[in-house]
Design a protein around this motif. Structure first.
Motif, PDB file in Angstrom:
ATOM      1  N   ARG A 123       0.835  -1.212   0.000  1.00 34.44           N
ATOM      2  CA  ARG A 123       0.000   0.000   0.000  1.00 34.44           C
ATOM      3  C   ARG A 123       0.861   1.249   0.000  1.00 34.44           C
ATOM      4  O   ARG A 123       2.030   1.212   0.399  1.00 34.44           O
ATOM      5  CB  ARG A 123      -0.900  -0.006   1.239  1.00 34.44           C
ATOM      6  N   PRO A 124       0.314   2.393  -0.410  1.00 31.65           N
ATOM      7  CA  PRO A 124       1.078   3.642  -0.451  1.00 31.65           C
ATOM      8  C   PRO A 124       1.199   4.269   0.942  1.00 31.65           C
ATOM      9  O   PRO A 124       0.591   5.298   1.238  1.00 31.65           O
ATOM     10  CB  PRO A 124       0.260   4.514  -1.397  1.00 31.65           C
ATOM     11  N   ILE A 125       2.003   3.630   1.787  1.00 36.02           N
ATOM     12  CA  ILE A 125       2.127   4.090   3.175  1.00 36.02           C
ATOM     13  C   ILE A 125       3.215   5.140   3.334  1.00 36.02           C
ATOM     14  O   ILE A 125       3.361   5.734   4.398  1.00 36.02           O
ATOM     15  CB  ILE A 125       2.395   2.907   4.128  1.00 36.02           C
ATOM     16  N   ALA A 137       2.408   1.843  -5.646  1.00 33.10           N
ATOM     17  CA  ALA A 137       1.503   1.213  -4.684  1.00 33.10           C
ATOM     18  C   ALA A 137       0.110   1.816  -4.736  1.00 33.10           C
ATOM     19  O   ALA A 137      -0.896   1.111  -4.557  1.00 33.10           O
ATOM     20  CB  ALA A 137       2.081   1.333  -3.277  1.00 33.10           C
ATOM     21  N   ALA A 138       0.045   3.135  -4.994  1.00 29.60           N
ATOM     22  CA  ALA A 138      -1.260   3.793  -5.057  1.00 29.60           C
ATOM     23  C   ALA A 138      -2.107   3.242  -6.187  1.00 29.60           C
ATOM     24  O   ALA A 138      -3.344   3.236  -6.110  1.00 29.60           O
ATOM     25  CB  ALA A 138      -1.079   5.300  -5.216  1.00 29.60           C
ATOM     26  N   GLY A 139      -1.468   2.768  -7.233  1.00 28.87           N
ATOM     27  CA  GLY A 139      -2.201   2.179  -8.356  1.00 28.87           C
ATOM     28  C   GLY A 139      -2.635   0.755  -8.101  1.00 28.87           C
ATOM     29  O   GLY A 139      -3.403   0.184  -8.874  1.00 28.87           O
ATOM     30  N   GLY A 140      -2.139   0.168  -7.007  1.00 32.11           N
ATOM     31  CA  GLY A 140      -2.506  -1.199  -6.651  1.00 32.11           C
ATOM     32  C   GLY A 140      -1.479  -2.216  -7.120  1.00 32.11           C
ATOM     33  O   GLY A 140      -0.935  -2.101  -8.226  1.00 32.11           O
ATOM     34  N   VAL A 141      -1.172  -3.175  -6.262  1.00 27.78           N
ATOM     35  CA  VAL A 141      -0.273  -4.279  -6.606  1.00 27.78           C
ATOM     36  C   VAL A 141      -1.069  -5.572  -6.473  1.00 27.78           C
ATOM     37  O   VAL A 141      -1.297  -6.055  -5.365  1.00 27.78           O
ATOM     38  CB  VAL A 141       0.970  -4.305  -5.703  1.00 27.78           C
ATOM     39  N   PRO A 142      -1.500  -6.135  -7.596  1.00 21.03           N
ATOM     40  CA  PRO A 142      -2.348  -7.336  -7.542  1.00 21.03           C
ATOM     41  C   PRO A 142      -1.564  -8.573  -7.125  1.00 21.03           C
ATOM     42  O   PRO A 142      -0.321  -8.560  -7.102  1.00 21.03           O
ATOM     43  CB  PRO A 142      -2.855  -7.465  -8.980  1.00 21.03           C
ATOM     44  N   VAL A 143      -2.318  -9.632  -6.805  1.00 17.57           N
ATOM     45  CA  VAL A 143      -1.711 -10.884  -6.361  1.00 17.57           C
ATOM     46  C   VAL A 143      -2.262 -12.043  -7.197  1.00 17.57           C
ATOM     47  O   VAL A 143      -3.479 -12.189  -7.354  1.00 17.57           O
ATOM     48  CB  VAL A 143      -2.008 -11.158  -4.872  1.00 17.57           C
ATOM     49  N   ASP A 212      -2.620   4.640   4.670  1.00 20.04           N
ATOM     50  CA  ASP A 212      -2.264   5.101   3.338  1.00 20.04           C
ATOM     51  C   ASP A 212      -2.044   6.610   3.324  1.00 20.04           C
ATOM     52  O   ASP A 212      -2.700   7.361   4.063  1.00 20.04           O
ATOM     53  CB  ASP A 212      -3.372   4.766   2.328  1.00 20.04           C
ATOM     54  N   LEU A 213      -1.113   7.027   2.510  1.00 22.38           N
ATOM     55  CA  LEU A 213      -0.889   8.449   2.303  1.00 22.38           C
ATOM     56  C   LEU A 213      -2.174   9.069   1.754  1.00 22.38           C
ATOM     57  O   LEU A 213      -2.884   8.455   0.958  1.00 22.38           O
ATOM     58  CB  LEU A 213       0.255   8.644   1.314  1.00 22.38           C
ATOM     59  N   SER A 214      -2.482  10.270   2.180  1.00 23.83           N
ATOM     60  CA  SER A 214      -3.710  10.915   1.715  1.00 23.83           C
ATOM     61  C   SER A 214      -3.629  11.250   0.228  1.00 23.83           C
ATOM     62  O   SER A 214      -2.542  11.398  -0.340  1.00 23.83           O
ATOM     63  CB  SER A 214      -3.958  12.206   2.498  1.00 23.83           C
ATOM     64  N   ASP A 215      -4.786  11.347  -0.406  1.00 26.03           N
ATOM     65  CA  ASP A 215      -4.836  11.706  -1.833  1.00 26.03           C
ATOM     66  C   ASP A 215      -4.180  13.060  -2.080  1.00 26.03           C
ATOM     67  O   ASP A 215      -3.498  13.256  -3.094  1.00 26.03           O
ATOM     68  CB  ASP A 215      -6.282  11.730  -2.322  1.00 26.03           C
ATOM     69  N   SER A 216      -4.383  13.983  -1.147  1.00 25.97           N
ATOM     70  CA  SER A 216      -3.797  15.312  -1.334  1.00 25.97           C
ATOM     71  C   SER A 216      -2.277  15.257  -1.274  1.00 25.97           C
ATOM     72  O   SER A 216      -1.588  15.954  -2.030  1.00 25.97           O
ATOM     73  CB  SER A 216      -4.341  16.290  -0.292  1.00 25.97           C
TER      74      SER A 216
END
Length: 245
Positions: A123-125, A137-143, A212-216
């Protein structure tokens, strides 16, 4: 950033990338491989030789040319006891299906495997700590949910269905596959995912909660450009290997 042009330069670039993976702990032992498309149906791929010592000791001579069906693309390419990876279909099917991709990295990072098995998603932490990693990570990392050896076209197709159009996919109980236009980009993506997995495990082990990091804040992160994100970052990796004095 220097872009290799000749086959000799390309083989050397892939060999260096293999050593970077091992140096960073993403490919301990003898498992893992990298490929690079050099023509529409031809690729260079890290093969296993008769005196195999692992990715940390990869030489340009370990990089061999094959076609998308796994056949030698030139006379003598698989001479001397060399064999293509068992998971070559992982590379060839990805290159067939995604024409925008030229380089494929497959590695077995323990931290990535441990995080996934613990149910911890990538995740975009982080933010400015690793801007390319945060964006990835913000775009997603599938499994891909099967812990199998991706050794045939059917299994490779399943992995690619899980991966979709994303640059990285995790393989349950196995590792990851990273795809990009260049070998350097594909390796650096894998490194970012590994760092995020390691941070997530440390935070969770310390009793913390992943946020997660905020969108802003994500929107505020600048694109520092390929010269910095890839060129400078890659020189650093080569310097760590002692390839740059």
């Amino acid at each position: 950033m220097f872009v290799p042009k000749t086959h000799e330069e390309q083989r050397n670039a892939i060999a260096l990338a293999c050593r970077v993976l091992a140096n960073r702990g993403l490919a301990d032992g003898i498992l893992g491989h990298i490929s690079l498309r050099i023509e529409e149906r031809t690729l260079l791929v890290r093969c296993r030789g008769p005196q195999e010592q692992g990715l940390a000791f990869t030489k340009a001579s370990d990089i061999r040319m094959v076609d998308l069906d796994g056949n030698p693309a030139a006379i003598g390419e698989l001479d001397g006891g060399y064999a293509v990876p068992n998971e070559l279909p992982l590379h060839t099917e990805l290159l067939r299906r995604r024409p925008e991709v030229n380089a494929v990295v497959h590695a077995h990072p323990p931290q990535v495997v441990a995080a996934d098995l613990a149910g911890i998603a990538i995740r975009p932490i982080v933010g400015a700590f690793d801007i390319p990693g945060a964006r990835l990570a913000a775009g997603g990392v599938p499994v891909y949910q099967r812990g199998v050896l991706v050794r045939n076209h059917t299994l490779a197709g399943e992995m690619l269905d899980s991966m979709g159009a994303r640059p990285v996919v995790l393989l349950r109980g196995h590792g990851l596959t990273s795809a990009a236009k260049t070998v350097e980009q594909a390796v650096l993506q894998a490194l970012s995912v590994n760092v995020l997995a390691d941070l997530a495990i440390r935070i969770s082990s310390a009793g913390g909660h992943l946020i997660d990091l905020s969108d802003s804040d994500l929107a505020e992160l600048p694109d520092l450009g390929g010269t910095f994100n890839t060129g400078t970052a890659w020189r650093h990796e080569l310097a760590r290997l002692g390839e740059i004095k």
